[in-house]
Design a protein around this motif. Structure first.
Motif, PDB file in Angstrom:
ATOM      1  N   ARG A 139       0.816  -1.213   0.000  1.00 29.96           N
ATOM      2  CA  ARG A 139       0.000   0.000   0.000  1.00 29.96           C
ATOM      3  C   ARG A 139       0.857   1.274   0.000  1.00 29.96           C
ATOM      4  O   ARG A 139       0.352   2.366  -0.235  1.00 29.96           O
ATOM      5  N   PHE A 140       2.137   1.104   0.330  1.00 30.98           N
ATOM      6  CA  PHE A 140       3.008   2.276   0.397  1.00 30.98           C
ATOM      7  C   PHE A 140       3.732   2.558  -0.921  1.00 30.98           C
ATOM      8  O   PHE A 140       4.510   3.514  -1.005  1.00 30.98           O
ATOM      9  N   LYS A 141       3.500   1.751  -1.953  1.00 27.75           N
ATOM     10  CA  LYS A 141       4.200   1.943  -3.226  1.00 27.75           C
ATOM     11  C   LYS A 141       3.924   3.318  -3.808  1.00 27.75           C
ATOM     12  O   LYS A 141       4.844   3.991  -4.310  1.00 27.75           O
ATOM     13  N   ALA A 142       2.671   3.735  -3.735  1.00 29.89           N
ATOM     14  CA  ALA A 142       2.318   5.040  -4.299  1.00 29.89           C
ATOM     15  C   ALA A 142       2.998   6.164  -3.529  1.00 29.89           C
ATOM     16  O   ALA A 142       3.449   7.167  -4.124  1.00 29.89           O
ATOM     17  N   LEU A 143       3.095   6.023  -2.204  1.00 28.92           N
ATOM     18  CA  LEU A 143       3.759   7.049  -1.409  1.00 28.92           C
ATOM     19  C   LEU A 143       5.238   7.135  -1.760  1.00 28.92           C
ATOM     20  O   LEU A 143       5.807   8.223  -1.863  1.00 28.92           O
ATOM     21  N   LYS A 144       5.861   5.965  -1.954  1.00 28.87           N
ATOM     22  CA  LYS A 144       7.279   5.937  -2.295  1.00 28.87           C
ATOM     23  C   LYS A 144       7.509   6.523  -3.686  1.00 28.87           C
ATOM     24  O   LYS A 144       8.494   7.232  -3.918  1.00 28.87           O
ATOM     25  N   ALA A 145       6.598   6.237  -4.596  1.00 28.59           N
ATOM     26  CA  ALA A 145       6.732   6.781  -5.953  1.00 28.59           C
ATOM     27  C   ALA A 145       6.594   8.301  -5.945  1.00 28.59           C
ATOM     28  O   ALA A 145       7.297   9.014  -6.672  1.00 28.59           O
ATOM     29  N   ALA A 146       5.686   8.807  -5.095  1.00 30.94           N
ATOM     30  CA  ALA A 146       5.479  10.253  -5.026  1.00 30.94           C
ATOM     31  C   ALA A 146       6.599  10.958  -4.276  1.00 30.94           C
ATOM     32  O   ALA A 146       6.871  12.135  -4.520  1.00 30.94           O
ATOM     33  N   ASN A 147       7.248  10.215  -3.373  1.00 28.36           N
ATOM     34  CA  ASN A 147       8.317  10.809  -2.565  1.00 28.36           C
ATOM     35  C   ASN A 147       9.477   9.810  -2.479  1.00 28.36           C
ATOM     36  O   ASN A 147       9.558   9.035  -1.524  1.00 28.36           O
ATOM     37  N   PRO A 148      10.389   9.818  -3.443  1.00 24.11           N
ATOM     38  CA  PRO A 148      11.493   8.854  -3.449  1.00 24.11           C
ATOM     39  C   PRO A 148      12.392   8.951  -2.220  1.00 24.11           C
ATOM     40  O   PRO A 148      13.114   7.997  -1.908  1.00 24.11           O
ATOM     41  N   GLU A 149      12.333  10.070  -1.492  1.00 20.46           N
ATOM     42  CA  GLU A 149      13.141  10.221  -0.277  1.00 20.46           C
ATOM     43  C   GLU A 149      12.502   9.547   0.939  1.00 20.46           C
ATOM     44  O   GLU A 149      13.132   9.455   1.993  1.00 20.46           O
ATOM     45  N   LEU A 150      11.267   9.102   0.805  1.00 25.26           N
ATOM     46  CA  LEU A 150      10.595   8.393   1.898  1.00 25.26           C
ATOM     47  C   LEU A 150      11.340   7.105   2.220  1.00 25.26           C
ATOM     48  O   LEU A 150      11.672   6.324   1.321  1.00 25.26           O
ATOM     49  N   LYS A 151      11.616   6.880   3.492  1.00 24.59           N
ATOM     50  CA  LYS A 151      12.272   5.653   3.931  1.00 24.59           C
ATOM     51  C   LYS A 151      11.260   4.757   4.635  1.00 24.59           C
ATOM     52  O   LYS A 151      10.441   5.242   5.432  1.00 24.59           O
ATOM     53  N   ILE A 152      11.325   3.448   4.330  1.00 24.79           N
ATOM     54  CA  ILE A 152      10.374   2.489   4.879  1.00 24.79           C
ATOM     55  C   ILE A 152      11.140   1.382   5.582  1.00 24.79           C
ATOM     56  O   ILE A 152      12.090   0.809   5.025  1.00 24.79           O
ATOM     57  N   GLY A 153      10.737   1.090   6.814  1.00 25.97           N
ATOM     58  CA  GLY A 153      11.396   0.053   7.587  1.00 25.97           C
ATOM     59  C   GLY A 153      10.411  -0.938   8.164  1.00 25.97           C
ATOM     60  O   GLY A 153       9.240  -0.620   8.389  1.00 25.97           O
ATOM     61  N   VAL A 154      10.887  -2.155   8.399  1.00 27.50           N
ATOM     62  CA  VAL A 154      10.107  -3.202   9.050  1.00 27.50           C
ATOM     63  C   VAL A 154      10.849  -3.608  10.317  1.00 27.50           C
ATOM     64  O   VAL A 154      12.044  -3.930  10.267  1.00 27.50           O
ATOM     65  N   ALA A 155      10.155  -3.578  11.448  1.00 25.94           N
ATOM     66  CA  ALA A 155      10.740  -3.923  12.739  1.00 25.94           C
ATOM     67  C   ALA A 155       9.912  -5.045  13.369  1.00 25.94           C
ATOM     68  O   ALA A 155       8.896  -5.475  12.832  1.00 25.94           O
ATOM     69  N   GLY A 156      10.376  -5.534  14.505  1.00 27.62           N
ATOM     70  CA  GLY A 156       9.600  -6.500  15.272  1.00 27.62           C
ATOM     71  C   GLY A 156       9.838  -7.939  14.884  1.00 27.62           C
ATOM     72  O   GLY A 156      10.845  -8.300  14.259  1.00 27.62           O
ATOM     73  N   CYS A 157       8.871  -8.785  15.233  1.00 22.51           N
ATOM     74  CA  CYS A 157       9.071 -10.233  15.159  1.00 22.51           C
ATOM     75  C   CYS A 157       9.027 -10.779  13.729  1.00 22.51           C
ATOM     76  O   CYS A 157       9.724 -11.747  13.416  1.00 22.51           O
ATOM     77  N   VAL A 158       8.217 -10.189  12.853  1.00 22.11           N
ATOM     78  CA  VAL A 158       8.252 -10.620  11.451  1.00 22.11           C
ATOM     79  C   VAL A 158       9.599 -10.241  10.842  1.00 22.11           C
ATOM     80  O   VAL A 158      10.186 -11.017  10.074  1.00 22.11           O
ATOM     81  N   ALA A 159      10.114  -9.083  11.200  1.00 20.77           N
ATOM     82  CA  ALA A 159      11.446  -8.684  10.726  1.00 20.77           C
ATOM     83  C   ALA A 159      12.494  -9.690  11.179  1.00 20.77           C
ATOM     84  O   ALA A 159      13.379 -10.081  10.404  1.00 20.77           O
ATOM     85  N   GLN A 160      12.397 -10.120  12.437  1.00 18.69           N
ATOM     86  CA  GLN A 160      13.346 -11.096  12.964  1.00 18.69           C
ATOM     87  C   GLN A 160      13.252 -12.411  12.211  1.00 18.69           C
ATOM     88  O   GLN A 160      14.256 -13.036  11.876  1.00 18.69           O
ATOM     89  N   ALA A 161      12.030 -12.852  11.930  1.00 16.37           N
ATOM     90  CA  ALA A 161      11.821 -14.152  11.286  1.00 16.37           C
ATOM     91  C   ALA A 161      12.169 -14.139   9.801  1.00 16.37           C
ATOM     92  O   ALA A 161      12.707 -15.110   9.264  1.00 16.37           O
ATOM     93  N   GLU A 162      11.901 -13.020   9.125  1.00 20.29           N
ATOM     94  CA  GLU A 162      12.052 -12.973   7.679  1.00 20.29           C
ATOM     95  C   GLU A 162      13.398 -12.400   7.232  1.00 20.29           C
ATOM     96  O   GLU A 162      13.929 -12.763   6.178  1.00 20.29           O
ATOM     97  N   GLY A 163      13.936 -11.460   8.010  1.00 18.48           N
ATOM     98  CA  GLY A 163      15.244 -10.883   7.704  1.00 18.48           C
ATOM     99  C   GLY A 163      15.321 -10.273   6.310  1.00 18.48           C
ATOM    100  O   GLY A 163      14.441  -9.520   5.870  1.00 18.48           O
ATOM    101  N   GLU A 164      16.382 -10.630   5.589  1.00 23.99           N
ATOM    102  CA  GLU A 164      16.624 -10.045   4.265  1.00 23.99           C
ATOM    103  C   GLU A 164      15.583 -10.463   3.234  1.00 23.99           C
ATOM    104  O   GLU A 164      15.459  -9.821   2.187  1.00 23.99           O
ATOM    105  N   GLU A 165      14.824 -11.523   3.530  1.00 20.79           N
ATOM    106  CA  GLU A 165      13.765 -11.946   2.611  1.00 20.79           C
ATOM    107  C   GLU A 165      12.758 -10.821   2.396  1.00 20.79           C
ATOM    108  O   GLU A 165      12.161 -10.699   1.314  1.00 20.79           O
ATOM    109  N   ILE A 166      12.561  -9.989   3.404  1.00 23.31           N
ATOM    110  CA  ILE A 166      11.624  -8.868   3.268  1.00 23.31           C
ATOM    111  C   ILE A 166      12.080  -7.935   2.159  1.00 23.31           C
ATOM    112  O   ILE A 166      11.285  -7.523   1.295  1.00 23.31           O
ATOM    113  N   MET A 167      13.358  -7.621   2.139  1.00 29.87           N
ATOM    114  CA  MET A 167      13.874  -6.726   1.097  1.00 29.87           C
ATOM    115  C   MET A 167      13.853  -7.390  -0.272  1.00 29.87           C
ATOM    116  O   MET A 167      13.628  -6.722  -1.284  1.00 29.87           O
TER     117      MET A 167
END
Length: 439
Positions: free
Chosen positions: A66-94
């Protein structure tokens, strides 16, 4: 002065994630970020994720989409994933969602300022380690903003129980308790900023054994010491495991007036056969005996619990045993769920109960739990309770707070102030709250 950058954090799941989100906001506050409640207004979006619910990772990927449009409109927007899904998935998220700039696990969010700097310099950052360092000690000190009258305070993290259905040991790591002095310092800081009630948090909070001035302290001793902090009026703790409910903690429910008469004590099932399959290491009978001891110490204790229905191998009789336990204990409030597999957990490889069977069982269990919840609320009508007012209500002149028993209570009276504790006589209830008048 440079214009402040705006940070939007969306928090999923448990109270500990709420606490973690606050600390992440403080950490990034030291890097010039201020909070915003609008994703489309943010310079950084951070999803603080939970892995407990079914298909948690897929829901995160859907949210990121859902954030693709926001990123396209603002390429300087930074998006991060934290918490337990981040721990479980790691680089797979990227790999799956290239718009993500950083991934940080629940044990390394103190490194967020350095990670944010890296992504601002055009690098992507992933940190899902289990470091030996204490993240709380390394969090940068942000501005000391005022607080509401209630706050969470993490005292213990991780889990060594390895229940067959649970991912927490894999995403939060082994049980670790924070030192007493650091907890007391944080509690005093919270009180100095307006907090009157603190809820102590841990995956197994009553397994707390933190380093004190004369050896390890248990949770009961920590609570008794926190109760001496001037200005702190109420103490709660969650979530507990039945196997860690020690004698002194049971006693504290009866003799420490600042410890509120509400206890969340998950049992998960009333069937010994299923409890063994879950690797819970307690029985239905031992749980019921424990409840009896707690109620002997504090007769008005309101109990909450967790239940899983449709666990692999659960028979009709196993489920009936759960209903029997619920009837015997009598819960004022409880959470109940259909079993859903978590990849990597032992139960994930087992044959499942048909979904329609699990759904029917869940409906029956929730009907019984709702009946008990309403009975507990009805029993409050006519009683005087102590309410800590937390916010204004939806109606003009209405104030809302929590009773000792964690019931939401609303009064239509403009006199109570946020942060005030007042006596209220309960006059009625709705499905999820009580109504009352000032005494």
């Amino acid at each position: 002065m440079a214009e402040a950058k705006k940070l939007f954090i969306k928090t999923y799941g448990c109270q500990m994630n709420v606490y973690d989100s606050e600390r992440m906001a403080e950490a990034l506050g030291a890097s010039g970020y201020v909070a915003t409640d609008r994703a489309d207004d943010a310079d950084m979006i951070l999803l603080n994720t939970c892995h407990i619910r079914e298909k948690a990772a897929e829901k995160v990927y859907s949210e990121l989409g859902r954030f693709k449009a926001l990123k396209a409109a603002n390429p300087e927007l930074k998006i991060g994933v934290a918490g337990c899904v981040a721990q479980a998935e790691g680089e797979e998220i990227m790999r799956r969602q290239p718009l993500v700039d950083l991934v940080v696990g629940p044990q390394t969010y103190h490194r967020l300022p350095a990670m944010e700097k890296a992504v601002r310099e055009g690098r992507r950052a992933v940190d899902t380690e289990f470091p030996e360092e204490d993240k709380f000690e390394h969090l940068p000190k942000g501005p000391r903003a005022g607080r509401g009258p209630t706050a969470f305070l993490t005292v213990q993290e991780g889990c060594d129980k390895f229940c067959a259905f649970c991912v927490v040991p894999y995403t939060r790591g082994a049980e670790v308790s924070r030192p007493v002095a650091r907890i007391l310092s944080e509690a005093r800081d919270l009180v100095s900023r307006g907090v009157r009630e603190i809820t102590l948090l841990g995956q197994n909070v009553n397994a707390y054994h933190g380093a004190g001035e004369d050896g390890d302290w248990g949770l009961a001793r920590l609570i008794r010491t926190l109760a001496q902090v001037e200005g702190l009026e109420r103490i709660r703790f969650t979530t507990s495991h039945p196997n860690d409910m020690e004698d002194d903690l049971i006693a504290a429910h009866g003799d420490e007036p600042k410890l509120m008469p509400y206890l969340h004590l998950p049992v998960q099932s009333g069937s010994d056969r299923i409890l063994k399959a879950m690797n819970r290491k307690h029985t239905a009978e031992s749980y019921i005996r424990l409840i009896a001891r707690l109620r002997a110490a504090r007769p008005d204790l309101l109990l909450s619990g967790d239940f899983i229905v449709g666990f692999p191998g659960e028979s009709d009789q196993d489920f009936e045993d759960t209903l029997a336990l619920v009837r015997e204990v009598g819960y004022g409030q409880a959470y109940s769920f259909k079993y859903s597999a978590r990849p990597g957990t032992p139960a994930a490889e087992r044959a499942t109960v048909p979904d329609e069977v699990a759904a029917e069982r869940l409906q029956r269990l929730q009907a019984l739990l709702t009946e008990q919840q309403y009975a507990a609320q009805d029993a409050m009508i006519g009683r005087d309770v102590s309410v800590l007012f937390e916010k204004t209500g939806r109606e003009a002149g209405q104030m809302v707070g929590k009773s000792e028993y964690l019931h939401a209570v609303h009064v239509t009276d403009p006199r109570p102030q946020i942060g005030q504790i007042a006596r209220v006589r309960i006059t009625g209830r709705t499905s999820n709250s009580l109504a009352g008048v000032l005494v």
